[in-house]
Write a protein that holds these residues in place. Structure first.
Motif, mmCIF file in Angstrom:
data_model
loop_
_atom_site.group_PDB
_atom_site.id
_atom_site.type_symbol
_atom_site.label_atom_id
_atom_site.label_comp_id
_atom_site.label_asym_id
_atom_site.label_seq_id
_atom_site.Cartn_x
_atom_site.Cartn_y
_atom_site.Cartn_z
ATOM 1 N N UNK B 25 0.842 -1.207 0.000
ATOM 2 C CA UNK B 25 0.000 0.000 0.000
ATOM 3 C C UNK B 25 0.875 1.254 0.000
ATOM 4 N N UNK B 26 1.931 1.204 0.816
ATOM 5 C CA UNK B 26 2.864 2.344 0.873
ATOM 6 C C UNK B 26 3.487 2.569 -0.511
ATOM 7 N N UNK B 28 2.242 1.751 -3.450
ATOM 8 C CA UNK B 28 1.252 2.285 -4.405
ATOM 9 C C UNK B 28 0.999 3.774 -4.163
ATOM 10 N N UNK B 29 0.985 4.175 -2.870
ATOM 11 C CA UNK B 29 0.795 5.603 -2.566
ATOM 12 C C UNK B 29 1.937 6.435 -3.143
ATOM 13 N N UNK B 30 3.133 5.898 -3.053
ATOM 14 C CA UNK B 30 4.309 6.618 -3.540
ATOM 15 C C UNK B 30 4.359 6.640 -5.064
ATOM 16 N N UNK B 32 2.057 7.396 -7.120
ATOM 17 C CA UNK B 32 1.209 8.397 -7.778
ATOM 18 C C UNK B 32 2.073 9.589 -8.209
ATOM 19 N N UNK B 33 1.983 9.915 -9.479
ATOM 20 C CA UNK B 33 2.712 11.078 -9.988
ATOM 21 C C UNK B 33 1.734 12.014 -10.700
ATOM 22 N N UNK B 34 2.051 13.306 -10.620
ATOM 23 C CA UNK B 34 1.244 14.300 -11.338
ATOM 24 C C UNK B 34 1.944 14.631 -12.643
ATOM 25 N N UNK B 38 -2.717 16.053 -14.339
ATOM 26 C CA UNK B 38 -3.462 14.813 -14.081
ATOM 27 C C UNK B 38 -2.652 13.866 -13.203
ATOM 28 N N UNK B 39 -3.327 12.830 -12.702
ATOM 29 C CA UNK B 39 -2.690 11.882 -11.786
ATOM 30 C C UNK B 39 -2.525 10.516 -12.457
ATOM 31 N N UNK B 41 -0.590 6.469 -11.963
ATOM 32 C CA UNK B 41 0.138 5.541 -11.106
ATOM 33 C C UNK B 41 1.307 4.975 -11.905
ATOM 34 N N UNK B 64 -6.307 9.356 -16.919
ATOM 35 C CA UNK B 64 -5.567 9.303 -15.649
ATOM 36 C C UNK B 64 -6.303 8.377 -14.667
ATOM 37 N N UNK B 65 -5.881 8.381 -13.401
ATOM 38 C CA UNK B 65 -6.439 7.432 -12.420
ATOM 39 C C UNK B 65 -7.933 7.674 -12.172
#
Lengths: 254, 106
Positions: B25-26, B28-30, B32-34, B38-39, B41, B64-65
């Motif tokens: 989970x950590x 996947x959170x990291x 994420x890029x803009x 837009x966002x 993964x 995007x996501x």
């Protein structure tokens, strides 16, 4: 364009929220390095230790709301958050609970994008017990107001105006959306406002990954600069370099 | 083997499984890029899509996501960002995975 963090912090007879906020602010200063504004009342303000360059906005907060916490019914001063749009001096605001602790700069990703209003709609229970998200709590899917990123924009203004209306007429909206809890929760007010402003249909535009969380039942044993050590039942766990929402309000008193 | 030892194995296996779940989970959170507002993964799927589209066109559109469209005008730059973030997060996860290997009951 300015970007900053907005935190609401009001001590209650049962919880020293200013101690949580002090830890929260230290983490923001270390990892996000953004300007911070704390909205508080004069009684709580007097309890804060010197924290460096922090903006304070003193308000006379509304009281009366209560919550269940570890088998007790305690005061909960959460009614000012609906005024965040007016309270925030920033173009882009990270509105954050004072019990949310950042250990990364991940939130900065969400501050320079084409979204006017972002929050989590999923949580990750770090204990693996899935004890945070209840079932059938309302007819509207819950969102988490713990971390909300918004830009000064027409949509964000409409959102907060509607949240204020929902708060004012909460009993009506609570019945309308069959919300299980009798007290006022920002999570549901935000969820209702998003549902209504998005045309009463399912919508997206959330923070893509779940919010890591430790439930009320979990004791925080230690919080270092790098992470949190927690205990649930007989098990002990550690988070490292991961942002986390901690619902244990007592670990800061130790 | 007595039931107490078996229980210890089971408890440890549970802890290791939960540690891995949290680390993923950590990660996947990291990831994420803009990009261009837009966002995205930075996972294998996004990298593969960009690599495939890039082979056919100098610029293209992607969702995007949150399923919002994004105009990718510099695929090479975008791919570099995605791969860098993907490998940063996988490297961290790999280190944890190696640590966990040594935590089995003797």
């Amino acid at each position: 364009m300015t970007t900053g963090v907005l935190i609401y912090c009001f001590n209650t007879p049962e919880v020293n929220y200013h101690l949580l906020a002090e830890r929260c602010i230290a983490q923001i200063q270390k990892h996000l390095k953004l300007e911070i504004t704390v909205v508080t009342n004069i009684e709580t303000y007097k309890q804060f230790k010197p924290l460096g360059l922090i903006n304070y906005k003193l308000v006379d907060n509304a009281v009366g709301n209560r919550r269940s916490y570890r088998g007790k019914n305690i005061a909960w001063h959460n009614l000012e958050r609906s005024l965040a749009y007016e309270h925030s001096p920033y173009d882009t605001t990270i509105l954050m609970d004072c019990d949310y602790f950042v250990f990364t700069d991940n939130l900065l990703t969400y501050t320079n994008i084409d979204y006017d209003f972002l929050l989590h709609n999923k949580v990750h229970d770090l204990t693996g017990e899935d004890m945070i998200e209840g079932k059938n709590e309302s007819t509207v899917p819950i969102v988490w107001a713990t971390v909300t990123i918004f830009r000064k924009s027409t949509f964000a203004k409409q959102m907060f105006d509607l949240i204020q209306l929902i708060q004012k007429r909460y009993e009506h909206y609570r019945n309308l959306y069959r919300i299980k809890y009798r007290n006022y929760r920002n999570d549901f007010a935000f969820a209702i406002a998003l549902h209504q402003l998005n045309g009463m249909v399912s919508h997206k535009n959330f923070i893509p990954t779940p919010m890591a969380m430790l439930a009320h039942e979990v004791d925080v044993l230690d919080m270092s600069d790098a992470g949190v050590t927690f205990k649930y039942g007989k098990k002990v766990g550690i988070t490292e370099l991961q942002d986390v929402h901690v619902m244990d309000k007592e670990f800061v008193n130790v | 083997m007595d039931i107490g030892t078996l229980k210890d194995y089971s408890d440890l296996a549970h802890d290791l499984a939960q540690t891995k779940k949290n680390a993923l989970e950590k990660m996947r959170s990291r990831q994420i890029v803009a990009y261009n507002g837009r966002l995205f993964q930075a996972n294998a799927e996004t990298i593969n899509v960009v690599q495939t589209f890039k082979a056919h066109s100098k610029d293209f559109y992607m969702l995007d996501t949150n399923d919002n469209p994004c105009h990718i005008t510099d695929p090479d730059d975008f791919l570099r960002i995605l791969i860098e973030r993907n490998q940063e997060t996988l490297n961290t996860y790999h280190q944890l995975h190696e640590d966990l290997k040594n935590k089995r009951l003797k």
